[in-house]
Each structure stands twice: as C-alpha cells, then as structure tokens.
Design an enzyme around this catalytic site. Sequence first.
Site, PDB file in Angstrom:
ATOM      1  N   ASP A 153       6.792   6.489   5.974  1.00 41.44           N
ATOM      2  CA  ASP A 153       5.957   5.692   5.071  1.00 41.44           C
ATOM      3  C   ASP A 153       5.515   6.589   3.897  1.00 41.44           C
ATOM      4  O   ASP A 153       5.011   7.696   4.118  1.00 41.44           O
ATOM      5  CB  ASP A 153       4.742   5.197   5.877  1.00 41.44           C
ATOM      6  CG  ASP A 153       3.969   4.110   5.162  1.00 41.44           C
ATOM      7  OD1 ASP A 153       4.535   3.438   4.282  1.00 41.44           O
ATOM      8  OD2 ASP A 153       2.774   3.918   5.508  1.00 41.44           O
ATOM      9  N   HIS A 186      -4.306  -0.314   0.337  1.00 38.47           N
ATOM     10  CA  HIS A 186      -4.420   0.246   1.689  1.00 38.47           C
ATOM     11  C   HIS A 186      -5.881   0.278   2.126  1.00 38.47           C
ATOM     12  O   HIS A 186      -6.779   0.384   1.299  1.00 38.47           O
ATOM     13  CB  HIS A 186      -3.866   1.676   1.703  1.00 38.47           C
ATOM     14  CG  HIS A 186      -2.382   1.739   1.481  1.00 38.47           C
ATOM     15  ND1 HIS A 186      -1.809   2.547   0.526  1.00 38.47           N
ATOM     16  CD2 HIS A 186      -1.362   1.102   2.082  1.00 38.47           C
ATOM     17  CE1 HIS A 186      -0.488   2.409   0.565  1.00 38.47           C
ATOM     18  NE2 HIS A 186      -0.188   1.531   1.497  1.00 38.47           N
ATOM     19  N   HIS A 199       2.993  -4.020   1.250  1.00 41.52           N
ATOM     20  CA  HIS A 199       2.118  -2.971   1.783  1.00 41.52           C
ATOM     21  C   HIS A 199       0.691  -3.508   1.820  1.00 41.52           C
ATOM     22  O   HIS A 199       0.408  -4.573   1.278  1.00 41.52           O
ATOM     23  CB  HIS A 199       2.167  -1.736   0.872  1.00 41.52           C
ATOM     24  CG  HIS A 199       3.358  -0.872   1.117  1.00 41.52           C
ATOM     25  ND1 HIS A 199       3.256   0.407   1.613  1.00 41.52           N
ATOM     26  CD2 HIS A 199       4.678  -1.112   0.964  1.00 41.52           C
ATOM     27  CE1 HIS A 199       4.474   0.924   1.729  1.00 41.52           C
ATOM     28  NE2 HIS A 199       5.355   0.030   1.348  1.00 41.52           N
TER      29      HIS A 199
END
Length: 343
Positions: free
Chosen positions: A83, A189, A223
């Site tokens: 990743d 994220h 993501h």
Amino acid sequence: MPLVSMRQLLDEAAKGGYGVGAFNVNNMEQIQAIMEAARETKSPVIIQASRGARSYSQDKFLYHLMLAAAELYPEIPLVMHLDHGNSVETCKSAIDLGFTSVMMDGSLMPDGKTPSSFEYNVDATRQVVEMAHAKGVTVEGEIGVLGGIEDGHGAGGTGLEHVTDPDQAAEFVEKTGVDALAIAIGTSHGAYKFSRKPDGAVLKMDRLIEIHKKIPHVHLVMHGSSSVPKDLQDIINQYGGSLKPTWGVPVEEIQLGIRNGVRKINVDTDNRLAITGAIRKVFTETPEKFDPRDYLKPAREAMKKVVAERMKQFGQAGHAGDYSPISISEMAKKYSAQGVGVR
Ligand code: 13P
C-alpha cells in the site's frame, strides 16, 4: 493456493461485477481475522501492508505470515499488496521480498507528503510497471491526491484539494500501463473524513462516474473507504476512549462505485476501531486480566466481523472458488506477450 496477482483478482471481479476489499495489516491477529472472514464468506482476498506496517513487522515476519495464510487457507485466492509505495526503490524491495502486487504512489514525492508533478508521477510509475510486469507483479498507480495522513504518509487536507481530472486519468493510464488506478474523489485516510454524512459536495461520486465513463476498462480503486460506523465509535467512547463525532464513506456510496468500475476498496480504519473497542472493553470490564490472549482474541473476532460484513457488502463473498490461480510467472509471460506495461 500460492499468493496470486492482484490483476487476476480484479479482472475476475470486473467479470463478476463486484468489488474486493483490501484490508491493511501489521500483525498475525489481523491476518488471521481476514482469513477467517474469507473462509466464512468464501471470498477472494487482498491483504495489504503499508511502509509503516513493513517497518513495524520487519516485513519478513509479515511475508512468512502471508505464506502461512496461503498454506492454511488453500481455497482462498490471496494477494499480498504494498500500500502506498513512495518510490521505485520501495516497490522494488517489496517485489524482491515476494509481494504479488505493489502500489506506486507517485502522486506524492518520495517524502510521502508533497504533491508531485504529473510528469514525475508518470515517470516513476512507468518504471515500476516495467520492473513489476517483468515478474508478473501487478501495479496500482494514483492520480489526484487523497486527503489525510496514514502511517505518516499523505498530503493531509480534506481530499478535495486535488480531485482527479478524468482526462489526466486517461492519459496517465495510457502512459504508464498500470493495472489499477486509485483516484481522489474527496475521501481521506483515517477516522476523520467528514464532519457530517457526506453528500455530493464533499464526496464526488459524480466525478468517479465520469472517470469510469472515460476509461471503462480500468480497474478503479477507492482509498480512504472506511465507513467509520457509529456503533464502533460508541464502543470506544463507552469504554474510556474519546473519539470526536465523525463520518466515513457510507457503504451504499461504495456500492455505487462498484457499479461504476471500482474493483478494489481500501479499508483500514474500521478494523482499527473494531480492535481498539474490543480491547478497551476487556480492560474496562476485567481490569484484573493480563494475558494478552484475553484481549487479542476478542479483538481478532471483532475485526473478523467487520471484514466479513464488508466482504458481503462489496459482493466478493461466494467468489473464492470461481477460478484457479494463474502463477506469477505465467502472468509475467502474459505481460511480455502484450508488451510490458501494456494493458
Ligand atoms: P481508511 O483510513 O478509510 O480505512 O483507508 C485506508 C486506506 O485507504 C489505505 O490505503
């Protein structure tokens, strides 16, 4: 079943019209949770490790745990993916170790923080594609810049600063030959993605659909796709945590993405929340306990529950037995027959 290439998994997912969750790991319990969820739901699996995870686990430990997973769950097609590789060298070290798929995140400079130029991104990603495809390893690239920071990697921000341009996405794929493409549509994220349930002003699903129309043959990657469910937040806060109110990406938006070319969905935060909630509960309710298994077992179980739920929601459940693995060396031959880096 040996570790397989991500390209094969995603091609199969495209044929079947479903998405595949890519779950981040750092340790044995997380790998076990994912594999148990995969067995229960009969799902193909992508397990991914960031640079942070590789350094936490001295990555040889992770690699051998992955080999154990492949041996113990022979019926599950299993990908080991890097990743957010920050440089060609990082991707090379992952390929040398035995990862079957790598992400070259050239949207940022090698510091993992500074947004890069389009030319730099194309050049670095193209180099990784040539190196990886020669070995049958899959490559994910990124165009546009995600928000937030994970494991020290990320430009920060809300994810709306560098939303992916559809024309640039098409040019990027053409010039690099990537197998899968991560796009920026307002996700970020971590736990703090949105300050209310997201609508089209902050989560640009329209943009995703536009990109898919432009490059319908490309496997898209979402993501920052944890849903940050309220019940997992509540458990943490009920047992002494202090998370501020927050919203993630609703599962129905991910499902809309899957109907429009999304084949890989990255989830880390939801599992972190599940693990932490379960451990806090044991610590609070039975403070006399001190055997790590007393809290790691419920933590593993809590993560398994989240992963199994996502596998069903993304549609990968029931598909583990659909195909036999193509070996990495076989994949290398396929790429070289097409010309390395050509889709
Ligand atoms: P979340 O923080 O939303 O789980 O995203 C994880 C991710 O995208 C890893 O690359």
